[in-house]
Every structure is written in structure tokens, then in C-alpha cells.
Design an enzyme around this catalytic site. Sequence first.
Site, PDB file in Angstrom:
ATOM      1  N   PHE A  24       0.869  -1.167   0.000  1.00  9.40           N
ATOM      2  CA  PHE A  24       0.000   0.000   0.000  1.00  9.40           C
ATOM      3  C   PHE A  24       0.912   1.224   0.000  1.00  9.40           C
ATOM      4  CE2 PHE A  24      -2.465   3.454   1.867  1.00  9.40           C
ATOM      5  CZ  PHE A  24      -3.453   3.518   0.890  1.00  9.40           C
ATOM      6  N   ASP A  52      -1.527  -5.229   8.594  1.00 10.44           N
ATOM      7  CA  ASP A  52      -2.206  -3.957   8.376  1.00 10.44           C
ATOM      8  C   ASP A  52      -3.678  -4.336   8.494  1.00 10.44           C
ATOM      9  OD1 ASP A  52      -3.620  -1.811   7.359  1.00 10.44           O
ATOM     10  OD2 ASP A  52      -2.018  -1.251   5.965  1.00 10.44           O
ATOM     11  N   LYS A  62     -11.411   3.741   8.473  1.00  4.55           N
ATOM     12  CA  LYS A  62     -12.197   2.868   7.586  1.00  4.55           C
ATOM     13  C   LYS A  62     -13.216   2.084   8.430  1.00  4.55           C
ATOM     14  CE  LYS A  62      -8.381   3.772   5.033  1.00  4.55           C
ATOM     15  NZ  LYS A  62      -7.299   4.641   5.500  1.00  4.55           N
ATOM     16  N   PHE A  82       0.913  10.497  -6.419  1.00  2.00           N
ATOM     17  CA  PHE A  82      -0.481  10.518  -6.887  1.00  2.00           C
ATOM     18  C   PHE A  82      -1.310  11.608  -6.213  1.00  2.00           C
ATOM     19  CE2 PHE A  82      -2.126   8.491  -3.079  1.00  2.00           C
ATOM     20  CZ  PHE A  82      -1.001   7.862  -2.580  1.00  2.00           C
TER      21      PHE A  82
HETATM   22  N1  F0G Z   1      -3.148   0.965   5.235  1.00  2.00           N
HETATM   23  C1  F0G Z   1      -4.135   0.803   4.347  1.00  2.00           C
HETATM   24  C2  F0G Z   1      -4.444  -0.560   3.840  1.00  2.00           C
HETATM   25  C3  F0G Z   1      -4.840   1.921   3.892  1.00  2.00           C
HETATM   26  O1  F0G Z   1      -5.799   1.748   2.996  1.00  2.00           O
HETATM   27  C4  F0G Z   1      -4.488   3.196   4.381  1.00  2.00           C
HETATM   28  C5  F0G Z   1      -5.178   4.393   3.908  1.00  2.00           C
HETATM   29  C6  F0G Z   1      -3.468   3.315   5.325  1.00  2.00           C
HETATM   30  C7  F0G Z   1      -2.812   2.165   5.726  1.00  2.00           C
HETATM   31  C8  F0G Z   1      -3.043   4.632   5.869  1.00  2.00           C
HETATM   32  O2  F0G Z   1      -3.978   5.094   6.761  1.00  2.00           O
HETATM   33  O3  F0G Z   1      -4.860   7.184   5.700  1.00  2.00           O
HETATM   34  O4  F0G Z   1      -5.266   6.675   8.120  1.00  2.00           O
HETATM   35  O5  F0G Z   1      -3.013   7.329   7.330  1.00  2.00           O
HETATM   36  N2  F0G Z   1      -5.901   4.398   2.880  1.00  2.00           N
HETATM   37  C9  F0G Z   1      -6.650   5.515   2.332  1.00  2.00           C
HETATM   38  C10 F0G Z   1      -7.273   5.100   1.050  1.00  2.00           C
HETATM   39  C11 F0G Z   1      -5.881   6.776   2.239  1.00  2.00           C
HETATM   40  O6  F0G Z   1      -7.903   5.964   0.419  1.00  2.00           O
HETATM   41  O7  F0G Z   1      -7.187   3.928   0.655  1.00  2.00           O
HETATM   42  P1  F0G Z   1      -4.288   6.668   6.985  1.00  2.00           P
END
Ligand code: F0G
Length: 458
Positions: free
Chosen positions: A123, A214, A257, A448
Site C-alpha cells: 500500500f 495492516d 475505515k 499521486f
Molecule cells: N493501510 C491501508 C491498507 C490503507 O488503505 C491506508 C489508507 C493506510 C494504511 C493509511 O492510513 O490514511 O489513516 O493514514 N488508505 C486511504 C485510502 C488513504 O484511500 O485507501 P491513513
Amino acid sequence: MNGPAEPFKIKVVEPVNLPSEKRRKEAIREAGFNTFLLLSEDVYIDLLTDSGTSAMSDNQWAGMMLGDEAYAGSKNFYNLENAVKDILGFKYTVPTHQGRGAEHLMYSHLVKPGQIVPRNMYFTTSKVHVELPGGKMVDMIIDEAHDPENTHPFKGNVDFNKLQGYIDEYGVDKISFVNVEMDVNMAGGQPVSMENLRKLREFCDDYKLKIIYDATRSSENAYFIREREKGYENTPIIEILREMMSYSDGCIYSSKKDCLVNIGGFLATNNEEIFEATRSSVVIYEGLHTYGGMAGRDMEAVARGLQEGAQYKYLKYRINQVRYLGELLMKAGVPIVKPIGGHAVFLNALKFLPHLSREQWPAQTLSAAIYEDSAVRTMERGAVSKGRDSQTGENIFPALELVRLTIPRRVYTNTHMEYTANSIINLYKKRDSISGLKMVYEPKYLRFFQARFEQIPL
Ligand code: F0G
């Protein structure tokens, strides 16, 4: 729609506006064809992310009024710690302002320069937080995950031959730890099976390797285990979650999330050494170890949301709403990643826009075109997100070049899903008229978010 009707009713509404065609054309150009740079008020339906965009419940808002804003020892921290113990089974919790704060603390503690971190699939923020202390993240997801048409029920699974390959190539001492993401975001919201997690524990025990999850979308992953894995059909989601976590040495978690809140994160573990180290560094980067960058009221909302987000009835509605959108698109022949994922529907941009080369950034192009057509905001998840090889500096073109339609939790109705589907289906019919993009500005990290593009005439 096959799933249940919403297990809630609406108490508060927020007006949204559909900008004119003229304004949409202007807005996407002002944003350099990057949907991250659009103004929220120019967006009608915001499917950019499921992160921090949930609607909280009356119970969570009531909890916000019980915020204990003491600098030290806030009672909301202890409520959060107890919720993590009850639902995930971890004794120690270190709060952070959001997920990447937890990644920073955890990965900067574990990764030494020159080490490798195998993960089912990278990620964006995780990759950077492994690279900053001098490590390298490498993928070890099963091959099926790279094929959008393959309907494997657990496309997030680890391929043990790939993991063994890294151990053989680099030597076990060079492996910092093994990282597994739940409901793999970049693969299309695809789950990992319990069997795979159990086997991974046995495998890593043989090599004395730590496993860090994660766990950001672990509740949605647990729903898929209950739906698809033999023996879990009637198991409460919380029991599934506890079993999943029991095969790890700890996790990082973005609460934005599955915890149904707008901000927050934490790391959790039963490992005293990890806890000691991160509880010590949290005070440098985030805040005291009983708030870690969150207000007391935010910790209360996370504590309550972790519970609510792990309820079967809620998860069934949630996953089925995403599926509803995916099925509308699939029925019209729009190429999407199968099976439909947990948090989002992913369009296969390589099939949608086969006339564009990879250097014309098909997913970025499609995401911008969708906005221009309907003011629905989506996100590129392909080569722009993947970035460059940290050693060679070359662009990496991953097999998956996707546009993510990410569904915020408890926010949009099924009519919003239908509007979105209709617009994408219309666009698919005139796909040949869509011209590609060239990147004209590229920031150093996580490009991005801020990169800018210009249209190349057809
Ligand atoms: N790990 C995963 C799997 C995530 O999807 C995200 C964030 C993070 C870590 C980081 O967490 O944003 O609270 O600092 N995903 C968002 C997305 C940004 O749009 O998929 P965060």
C-alpha cells in the site's frame, strides 16, 4: 438489490450539488486532471476514498460529548484500549492520529537499512514508511490477484513459494518482518483466508519471523471469511477477528475505515518489546501515549465505532451495497475487478481504454473523464500510485491499472449508486473518444496526491 435494506435510518442530511457541465470541465483542468486536487464543493458524489468519510452513528456522536480532554490519562483512551482488547484481543494499544502515524512508529522501529519486508501487496503509505528507514517492500500475493478476471474467493492470500523465494534470495536475517494486509486495498479489496493466516503463522514460526498485520479493513475481511470459508458460516465476526489477530505479533490500524470515524489510528500488540519501543517514540511524533494525536472525543468515537463496525448486520448491508454498484456495471459489460471487493468497485482501465499506452496513464485518464462526465470523484490506483522503483528511479507499471470507486460507509443511498453506474456505462459507450494524459508535475513522495497532468490530443 439482493442484500438487506439499510439497518439504520437517516437523522441528519448534508446537501450536495451537481455542478454544470461547463464548471466540471473547468474544475478538472484547474485540478491538473488529478481528482485529489478538486475542490470538494465541485464534487457531487465523492467516491475518492472510504477513509475518514463514514457517517457516524447517534451512539458515536453521543460519545463525542463525553470527550475527556485531559492531556494525560483520558478515560476515552482506556475505553479505546478496552475495545481493542475485546474485539482484536491485543493487550497493548498505542494511539496515533491516523494509520500512517502507526506505520511510522511500527516500521521505523522494526526496519533496519537494507532489510526486506514481504507483504501480500504494497500500500502506498506502507511502502514509503518501510523505505524511509532504508528497507524495501516486496509483494508476495498469489498470482490470481494480478488477474482482474480471476474469481478466486481469497485473492489477498500469501503465496508461500514467493515468501520462501525471498528468504532463499536474501537470507532470513534480511527479512525484517512479514506484513499482511487485510482485505487488500490495491488488489481490489480482496480478502485473506483464515487458513492462509494460520499457515503463515506456522511458516513464520519455523523461521522465527514476526508477522505484523495492516488490520485497517479487518472487519470487512472477517465478513468475507464468514461468507466464503467453510466452518465460519455461523461464527460471530468478533470471534473471527480475534482468531485472525491471534496469528500475528501485532498490527497497525487506520481507524478511518472500519471504525466508522473521520480521524484516528492506532497500533496494537501483545509483544512487550514492540509496545515499549513505540510507546516511547509516540511522544516524539504524535503526542502522549494516552492520546497520540487524537482528541479524547475522537478516541471515544473510535472505541464505539470499532464495536459497531464489527456487527454482522451492518457488514452485510455494507458489503452488499458495494456489490450492488459492481453488479450494475458488470451487467452492462463494463470491465471491473472480480470478485467485487469489500470497500470499493475497481474499474479495469487497461480494458476500458485499450487505445491508450501505459505512459498515457489510463487509470488517471479514466478517473478524470468520469469526473468530467458526472461530477463523481474516483481515484487512480495504478502506475501513478505505484510510483518509481526506489533504487533505479524508473516508473513501475503494475499489472493492475485501476480506477477505484470507493464507497463511504453509511453515507450514500442506492440511488447514488445507480446514478454513478449510469454515468460510467454511458462513458463506456463513448470510450474511444477519451484522450490520454501526460504528467507535467511530479512530487517526490506519494506522487499521486499532488501530480498534475495535461491532456494529449487524440
Ligand atoms: N493501510 C491501508 C491498507 C490503507 O488503505 C491506508 C489508507 C493506510 C494504511 C493509511 O492510513 O490514511 O489513516 O493514514 N488508505 C486511504 C485510502 C488513504 O484511500 O485507501 P491513513
